[in-house]
Motif scaffolding. Structure first.
Motif, PDB file in Angstrom:
ATOM      1  N   VAL A 196      10.934  -0.300   2.659  1.00 25.29           N
ATOM      2  CA  VAL A 196      10.116  -0.987   1.506  1.00 25.29           C
ATOM      3  C   VAL A 196       8.891  -1.336   2.249  1.00 25.29           C
ATOM      4  O   VAL A 196       8.711  -2.075   3.238  1.00 25.29           O
ATOM      5  N   LYS A 197       7.909  -0.420   2.143  1.00 26.57           N
ATOM      6  CA  LYS A 197       6.767  -0.792   2.634  1.00 26.57           C
ATOM      7  C   LYS A 197       5.740  -2.459   2.517  1.00 26.57           C
ATOM      8  O   LYS A 197       5.659  -1.935   0.542  1.00 26.57           O
ATOM      9  N   SER A 198       5.397  -2.732   2.965  1.00 22.82           N
ATOM     10  CA  SER A 198       4.306  -4.310   2.043  1.00 22.82           C
ATOM     11  C   SER A 198       3.230  -3.829   1.734  1.00 22.82           C
ATOM     12  O   SER A 198       2.529  -2.880   2.057  1.00 22.82           O
ATOM     13  N   SER A 199       3.009  -4.511   0.602  1.00 17.14           N
ATOM     14  CA  SER A 199       2.129  -4.468  -0.033  1.00 17.14           C
ATOM     15  C   SER A 199       0.716  -4.877   0.527  1.00 17.14           C
ATOM     16  O   SER A 199       0.564  -5.614   1.573  1.00 17.14           O
ATOM     17  N   THR A 200      -0.772  -3.647   0.614  1.00 16.54           N
ATOM     18  CA  THR A 200      -1.870  -4.331   1.236  1.00 16.54           C
ATOM     19  C   THR A 200      -2.411  -5.132   0.565  1.00 16.54           C
ATOM     20  O   THR A 200      -2.834  -5.272  -0.708  1.00 16.54           O
ATOM     21  N   LYS A 210      -6.006  -6.072  -6.484  1.00 16.01           N
ATOM     22  CA  LYS A 210      -5.861  -5.635  -7.983  1.00 16.01           C
ATOM     23  C   LYS A 210      -4.799  -6.024  -8.771  1.00 16.01           C
ATOM     24  O   LYS A 210      -5.129  -5.575  -9.598  1.00 16.01           O
ATOM     25  N   ALA A 211      -3.834  -5.733  -8.487  1.00 18.13           N
ATOM     26  CA  ALA A 211      -2.563  -6.511  -8.979  1.00 18.13           C
ATOM     27  C   ALA A 211      -3.207  -8.216  -9.737  1.00 18.13           C
ATOM     28  O   ALA A 211      -2.797  -8.314 -11.060  1.00 18.13           O
ATOM     29  N   ASP A 212      -3.416  -8.803  -8.813  1.00 22.16           N
ATOM     30  CA  ASP A 212      -3.971 -10.041  -9.385  1.00 22.16           C
ATOM     31  C   ASP A 212      -5.144 -10.110 -10.343  1.00 22.16           C
ATOM     32  O   ASP A 212      -4.704 -10.814 -11.659  1.00 22.16           O
ATOM     33  N   ARG A 213      -6.137  -9.572 -10.475  1.00 23.16           N
ATOM     34  CA  ARG A 213      -6.869  -9.040 -11.393  1.00 23.16           C
ATOM     35  C   ARG A 213      -6.516  -8.592 -12.333  1.00 23.16           C
ATOM     36  O   ARG A 213      -6.696  -8.970 -13.569  1.00 23.16           O
ATOM     37  N   ILE A 214      -5.882  -7.377 -12.582  1.00 21.79           N
ATOM     38  CA  ILE A 214      -5.090  -7.209 -13.171  1.00 21.79           C
ATOM     39  C   ILE A 214      -4.032  -8.108 -14.671  1.00 21.79           C
ATOM     40  O   ILE A 214      -4.091  -9.006 -15.208  1.00 21.79           O
TER      41      ILE A 214
END
Length: 52
Positions: free
Chosen positions: A21-25, A31-35
């Motif tokens: 599992v690669k960690s998110s950049t 981007k996820a926080d803004r959504i």
């Protein structure tokens, strides 16, 4: 009967290939926080207008 099912399941899970599992950049997290923040804002507005 239970022991036979357990050993069959253990063999099946061991046969699967293991994926890393690669960690998110940082950009993906921003981007996820803004959504999420936009969805929360829209939900608050909708609740204020249509809520009781």
């Amino acid at each position: 009967m239970i022991a036979n099912l357990h050993s069959a399941n253990a063999t099946f899970y061991k046969a699967k290939s293991k994926s890393t599992v690669k960690s998110s950049t940082y950009k993906e997290r921003v981007k996820a926080d803004r959504i999420v923040m936009v969805l929360m804002l829209l939900g608050t507005i909708a609740f204020a207008v249509f809520g009781m």
